[in-house]
Motif scaffolding. Structure first.
Motif, PDB file in Angstrom:
ATOM      1  N   THR A  93      45.647  36.880  48.625  1.00 55.48           N
ATOM      2  CA  THR A  93      45.388  38.191  49.234  1.00 55.48           C
ATOM      3  C   THR A  93      44.361  39.003  48.452  1.00 55.48           C
ATOM      4  O   THR A  93      43.947  40.067  48.896  1.00 55.48           O
ATOM      5  CB  THR A  93      46.678  39.015  49.328  1.00 55.48           C
ATOM      6  OG1 THR A  93      47.079  39.415  48.007  1.00 55.48           O
ATOM      7  CG2 THR A  93      47.793  38.230  49.980  1.00 55.48           C
ATOM      8  N   GLY A  94      43.977  38.516  47.285  1.00 52.29           N
ATOM      9  CA  GLY A  94      43.083  39.277  46.411  1.00 52.29           C
ATOM     10  C   GLY A  94      43.810  40.238  45.502  1.00 52.29           C
ATOM     11  O   GLY A  94      43.202  40.846  44.610  1.00 52.29           O
ATOM     12  N   ALA A  95      45.138  40.377  45.704  1.00 51.12           N
ATOM     13  CA  ALA A  95      45.911  41.317  44.885  1.00 51.12           C
ATOM     14  C   ALA A  95      45.965  40.883  43.427  1.00 51.12           C
ATOM     15  O   ALA A  95      45.939  41.712  42.512  1.00 51.12           O
ATOM     16  CB  ALA A  95      47.319  41.452  45.456  1.00 51.12           C
ATOM     17  N   ASN A  96      46.045  39.569  43.188  1.00 49.48           N
ATOM     18  CA  ASN A  96      46.129  39.052  41.825  1.00 49.48           C
ATOM     19  C   ASN A  96      44.894  39.457  41.015  1.00 49.48           C
ATOM     20  O   ASN A  96      45.004  40.024  39.920  1.00 49.48           O
ATOM     21  CB  ASN A  96      46.278  37.528  41.870  1.00 49.48           C
ATOM     22  CG  ASN A  96      46.412  36.908  40.497  1.00 49.48           C
ATOM     23  OD1 ASN A  96      45.521  37.008  39.657  1.00 49.48           O
ATOM     24  ND2 ASN A  96      47.533  36.240  40.268  1.00 49.48           N
ATOM     25  N   VAL A 155      42.171  43.113  37.050  1.00 47.27           N
ATOM     26  CA  VAL A 155      41.078  44.032  36.702  1.00 47.27           C
ATOM     27  C   VAL A 155      41.645  45.390  36.333  1.00 47.27           C
ATOM     28  O   VAL A 155      41.270  45.994  35.320  1.00 47.27           O
ATOM     29  CB  VAL A 155      40.077  44.163  37.870  1.00 47.27           C
ATOM     30  CG1 VAL A 155      39.071  45.282  37.586  1.00 47.27           C
ATOM     31  CG2 VAL A 155      39.345  42.843  38.107  1.00 47.27           C
ATOM     32  N   ASP A 156      42.565  45.884  37.148  1.00 47.22           N
ATOM     33  CA  ASP A 156      43.155  47.198  36.889  1.00 47.22           C
ATOM     34  C   ASP A 156      43.873  47.229  35.548  1.00 47.22           C
ATOM     35  O   ASP A 156      43.770  48.203  34.792  1.00 47.22           O
ATOM     36  CB  ASP A 156      44.131  47.567  38.011  1.00 47.22           C
ATOM     37  CG  ASP A 156      43.431  47.829  39.338  1.00 47.22           C
ATOM     38  OD1 ASP A 156      42.217  48.099  39.317  1.00 47.22           O
ATOM     39  OD2 ASP A 156      44.100  47.761  40.390  1.00 47.22           O
ATOM     40  N   LEU A 157      44.614  46.179  35.235  1.00 50.84           N
ATOM     41  CA  LEU A 157      45.330  46.136  33.955  1.00 50.84           C
ATOM     42  C   LEU A 157      44.352  46.126  32.782  1.00 50.84           C
ATOM     43  O   LEU A 157      44.589  46.787  31.759  1.00 50.84           O
ATOM     44  CB  LEU A 157      46.226  44.903  33.894  1.00 50.84           C
ATOM     45  CG  LEU A 157      47.563  45.000  34.616  1.00 50.84           C
ATOM     46  CD1 LEU A 157      48.273  43.645  34.620  1.00 50.84           C
ATOM     47  CD2 LEU A 157      48.462  46.052  33.959  1.00 50.84           C
ATOM     48  N   ALA A 158      43.263  45.391  32.917  1.00 49.81           N
ATOM     49  CA  ALA A 158      42.266  45.354  31.836  1.00 49.81           C
ATOM     50  C   ALA A 158      41.671  46.740  31.621  1.00 49.81           C
ATOM     51  O   ALA A 158      41.465  47.179  30.469  1.00 49.81           O
ATOM     52  CB  ALA A 158      41.168  44.348  32.173  1.00 49.81           C
ATOM     53  N   ILE A 159      41.396  47.454  32.703  1.00 47.13           N
ATOM     54  CA  ILE A 159      40.850  48.820  32.596  1.00 47.13           C
ATOM     55  C   ILE A 159      41.887  49.754  31.985  1.00 47.13           C
ATOM     56  O   ILE A 159      41.582  50.556  31.099  1.00 47.13           O
ATOM     57  CB  ILE A 159      40.416  49.327  33.989  1.00 47.13           C
ATOM     58  CG1 ILE A 159      39.221  48.514  34.499  1.00 47.13           C
ATOM     59  CG2 ILE A 159      40.076  50.809  33.949  1.00 47.13           C
ATOM     60  CD1 ILE A 159      38.873  48.774  35.958  1.00 47.13           C
ATOM     61  N   ALA A 185      52.285  41.780  47.992  1.00 44.97           N
ATOM     62  CA  ALA A 185      51.474  41.853  46.769  1.00 44.97           C
ATOM     63  C   ALA A 185      50.422  42.954  46.847  1.00 44.97           C
ATOM     64  O   ALA A 185      50.161  43.649  45.858  1.00 44.97           O
ATOM     65  CB  ALA A 185      50.812  40.507  46.508  1.00 44.97           C
ATOM     66  N   ARG A 186      49.782  43.115  48.000  1.00 45.70           N
ATOM     67  CA  ARG A 186      48.732  44.132  48.127  1.00 45.70           C
ATOM     68  C   ARG A 186      49.322  45.531  48.003  1.00 45.70           C
ATOM     69  O   ARG A 186      48.726  46.408  47.365  1.00 45.70           O
ATOM     70  CB  ARG A 186      48.009  43.988  49.474  1.00 45.70           C
ATOM     71  CG  ARG A 186      47.136  42.791  49.577  1.00 45.70           C
ATOM     72  CD  ARG A 186      45.684  42.919  49.241  1.00 45.70           C
ATOM     73  NE  ARG A 186      45.158  44.099  48.662  1.00 45.70           N
ATOM     74  CZ  ARG A 186      44.279  44.087  47.647  1.00 45.70           C
ATOM     75  NH1 ARG A 186      43.926  42.942  47.073  1.00 45.70           N
ATOM     76  NH2 ARG A 186      43.772  45.178  47.190  1.00 45.70           N
ATOM     77  N   LYS A 187      50.478  45.742  48.599  1.00 49.03           N
ATOM     78  CA  LYS A 187      51.111  47.061  48.505  1.00 49.03           C
ATOM     79  C   LYS A 187      51.515  47.365  47.071  1.00 49.03           C
ATOM     80  O   LYS A 187      51.413  48.504  46.604  1.00 49.03           O
ATOM     81  CB  LYS A 187      52.312  47.142  49.446  1.00 49.03           C
ATOM     82  CG  LYS A 187      51.919  47.152  50.919  1.00 49.03           C
ATOM     83  CD  LYS A 187      53.132  47.137  51.832  1.00 49.03           C
ATOM     84  CE  LYS A 187      52.701  47.118  53.305  1.00 49.03           C
ATOM     85  NZ  LYS A 187      53.867  47.027  54.213  1.00 49.03           N
ATOM     86  N   ALA A 230      52.306  42.524  41.415  1.00 47.25           N
ATOM     87  CA  ALA A 230      51.273  42.024  42.331  1.00 47.25           C
ATOM     88  C   ALA A 230      50.746  40.669  41.871  1.00 47.25           C
ATOM     89  O   ALA A 230      50.520  39.766  42.681  1.00 47.25           O
ATOM     90  CB  ALA A 230      50.131  43.032  42.428  1.00 47.25           C
ATOM     91  N   ILE A 231      50.572  40.523  40.555  1.00 46.72           N
ATOM     92  CA  ILE A 231      50.083  39.253  39.997  1.00 46.72           C
ATOM     93  C   ILE A 231      51.093  38.141  40.253  1.00 46.72           C
ATOM     94  O   ILE A 231      50.735  37.032  40.666  1.00 46.72           O
ATOM     95  CB  ILE A 231      49.800  39.407  38.489  1.00 46.72           C
ATOM     96  CG1 ILE A 231      48.633  40.373  38.272  1.00 46.72           C
ATOM     97  CG2 ILE A 231      49.523  38.055  37.843  1.00 46.72           C
ATOM     98  CD1 ILE A 231      48.442  40.810  36.828  1.00 46.72           C
ATOM     99  N   GLN A 232      52.387  38.446  40.034  1.00 51.39           N
ATOM    100  CA  GLN A 232      53.430  37.441  40.230  1.00 51.39           C
ATOM    101  C   GLN A 232      53.600  37.072  41.701  1.00 51.39           C
ATOM    102  O   GLN A 232      53.877  35.915  42.027  1.00 51.39           O
ATOM    103  CB  GLN A 232      54.762  37.974  39.671  1.00 51.39           C
ATOM    104  CG  GLN A 232      54.751  38.225  38.174  1.00 51.39           C
ATOM    105  CD  GLN A 232      54.426  36.970  37.373  1.00 51.39           C
ATOM    106  OE1 GLN A 232      54.925  35.894  37.683  1.00 51.39           O
ATOM    107  NE2 GLN A 232      53.596  37.117  36.350  1.00 51.39           N
TER     108      GLN A 232
END
Length: 332
Positions: A236-239, A244-248, A195-197, A227-229
Motif C-alpha cells: 500500500t506504500g504505508a511501509n 520515512v516519517d520515523l527517520a524524520i 496500514a495506510r490509516k 503501519a510498517i508491521q
C-alpha cells in the motif's frame, strides 16, 4: 392588443423586494463572530455524546481579563515585565483571536468549552482535565504557560494540548490540526488493521511537533511502527512512508543516523514522490550535526528560477530557501 399589466406588475414586485432586501442589508449590522461556548465540562461532554464531535477546551486565568456585555473593553493591566505582557496577550486572545471569523468557523467542528480557573465552579473540571495552576499533565512538571488549549475526544479522553497565546491565524490552523487528528484517530479505531490509516494517524501525531519521550511522540511512533508491521511488503506504500516519517521524527535524537537512513530511503523512492522532502530533511540533519557544507549543497537545488523544475514551487522550497539563507549568513 395584449395587456402588459401582469409583466409590469411582476417587475414592480421584484423591484420592491430588491429594494427591501437592500434596505435590510444596509440597516442591519453584520453579526459579530462568536463561539457558542459550553458553560461546563459536563455540558460539553453531554453535547459531544449526542453530536459525536470532539471537544476543545480553552483554559485560562481570567481574574484580570473580564469582559462586560460581550463588548470590547480597554486593556488595562497593572504590573510590569513578563507578567503584564502575559495579561495583555490573554486580553487580546479573548477579545480578538477567539472572535476571529476563521477561528469561529473552525470551532464549529467541536463542542467548545471555556474554563476560567479563577472561577471556583471550575474546580471539578480542573481536577479532571489536570490543568491545575502550574501543572502540566504531560510531564507532571510545574509550568506557567496559560492559557491552555486541550483537545479531547467525545468521551473526554485527551488527545493533546497546547500552551500559550496564539494569534488568530495560528489558532485557526491549530483547531484544524486538532480536528484532522480526531478524524484520523477515528478512522483507525474503526479499522485498526488498515496500514495506510495507521500511517496517516502517525503522521498527524508527528506534525504536532512532539518531543522525544512525550505522549504525542509515543503515539506517533506507535502508529508508524504499526503501519510498517501491517504492510511488510509495502503493497500500500504505508511501509515506505512510515519509515520515512520515523527517520524524520528521529532527527533530533540521532541526526547522523538520520542522514544514513534518509539516504537509503532515497534509493527506495522509485517514483520520487518524496524526493524533495527527503532531500530537505537530509539537509536538516546535516545542519543539526553542523555539517553546513553538506546542508548547503543539498539546499542549493531549491534555488532555481526554472518554473518547470520540481524545486521551483514545492511545499519544501520556502523552508529550504529560508534555511539556505540562514546558512549563508552563519557559514559563508
Amino acid at each position: 392588443m395584449r395587456s402588459h399589466r401582469p409583466r409590469h406588475r411582476a417587475a414592480a414586485i421584484a423591484a420592491l423586494l430588491l429594494i427591501a432586501l437592500i434596505t435590510i442589508g444596509a440597516s442591519s449590522p453584520a453579526a459579530a463572530a462568536t463561539i457558542d461556548w459550553h458553560g461546563s465540562l459536563e455540558d460539553a461532554l453531554a453535547a459531544a455524546e449526542q453530536s459525536g464531535k470532539p471537544i476543545f477546551a480553552f483554559v485560562y486565568l481570567g481574574e484580570s481579563a473580564r469582559q462586560s456585555s460581550g463588548q470590547r473593553q480597554e486593556i488595562s493591566i497593572r504590573g510590569d515585565g513578563a507578567q503584564a505582557r502575559a495579561q495583555i496577550d490573554l486580553e487580546l486572545m479573548l477579545q480578538e483571536t477567539l472572535a476571529d471569523r476563521d477561528v469561529v468557523s473552525a470551532a464549529r467542528s467541536f463542542e467548545p468549552l471555556k474554563l476560567d480557573l479563577c472561577d471556583p465552579g471550575t474546580d471539578a473540571a480542573r481536577v479532571r482535565l489536570k490543568v491545575g495552576p502550574g501543572v502540566d499533565a504531560g510531564s507532571e512538571t510545574r509550568v506557567a504557560m496559560y492559557p491552555i488549549t486541550l483537545f479531547l475526544d467525545p468521551t473526554g479522553k485527551e488527545l493533546f494540548r497546547r500552551h500559550g497565546c496564539v494569534p488568530a491565524v495560528g489558532y485557526a490552523a491549530q483547531l484544524q490540526q486538532g480536528y484532522d487528528l480526531f478524524l484520523k484517530r477515528k478512522a483507525v479505531l474503526d479499522d485498526p488493521q488498515d496500514a495506510r490509516k495507521r500511517r496517516d494517524l502517525g503522521r498527524a501525531y508527528m506534525e504536532l511537533d512532539p518531543t522525544a519521550g512525550d505522549r504525542v511522540y509515543a503515539s506517533a511512533v506507535e502508529h508508524l511502527d504499526a503501519a510498517i508491521q501491517l504492510d511488510p511488503e509495502n503493497l500500500t506504500g504505508a511501509n515506505f512512508d512510515a519509515r520515512v516519517d520515523l527517520a524524520i521524527l528521529r532527527i533530533p535524537e540521532g541526526p547522523a543516523e538520520a542522514v544514513s537512513a534518509l539516504s537509503a530511503l532515497q534509493g527506495e523512492d522509485a517514483d520520487g514522490h518524496r524526493k524533495l522532502e527527503l532531500q530537505y530533511y537530509m539537509a536538516i540533519a546535516h545542519f543539526v550535526t553542523e555539517d553546513y557544507a553538506s546542508a548547503k549543497r543539498l539546499l542549493r537545488a531549491f534555488e532555481t528560477n526554472d518554473r518547470n523544475s520540481p524545486y521551483y514551487d514545492s511545499p519544501w522550497t520556502p523552508q529550504a530557501l529560508g534555511l539556505l539563507e540562514y546558512l549563508k549568513q552563519i557559514a559563508p
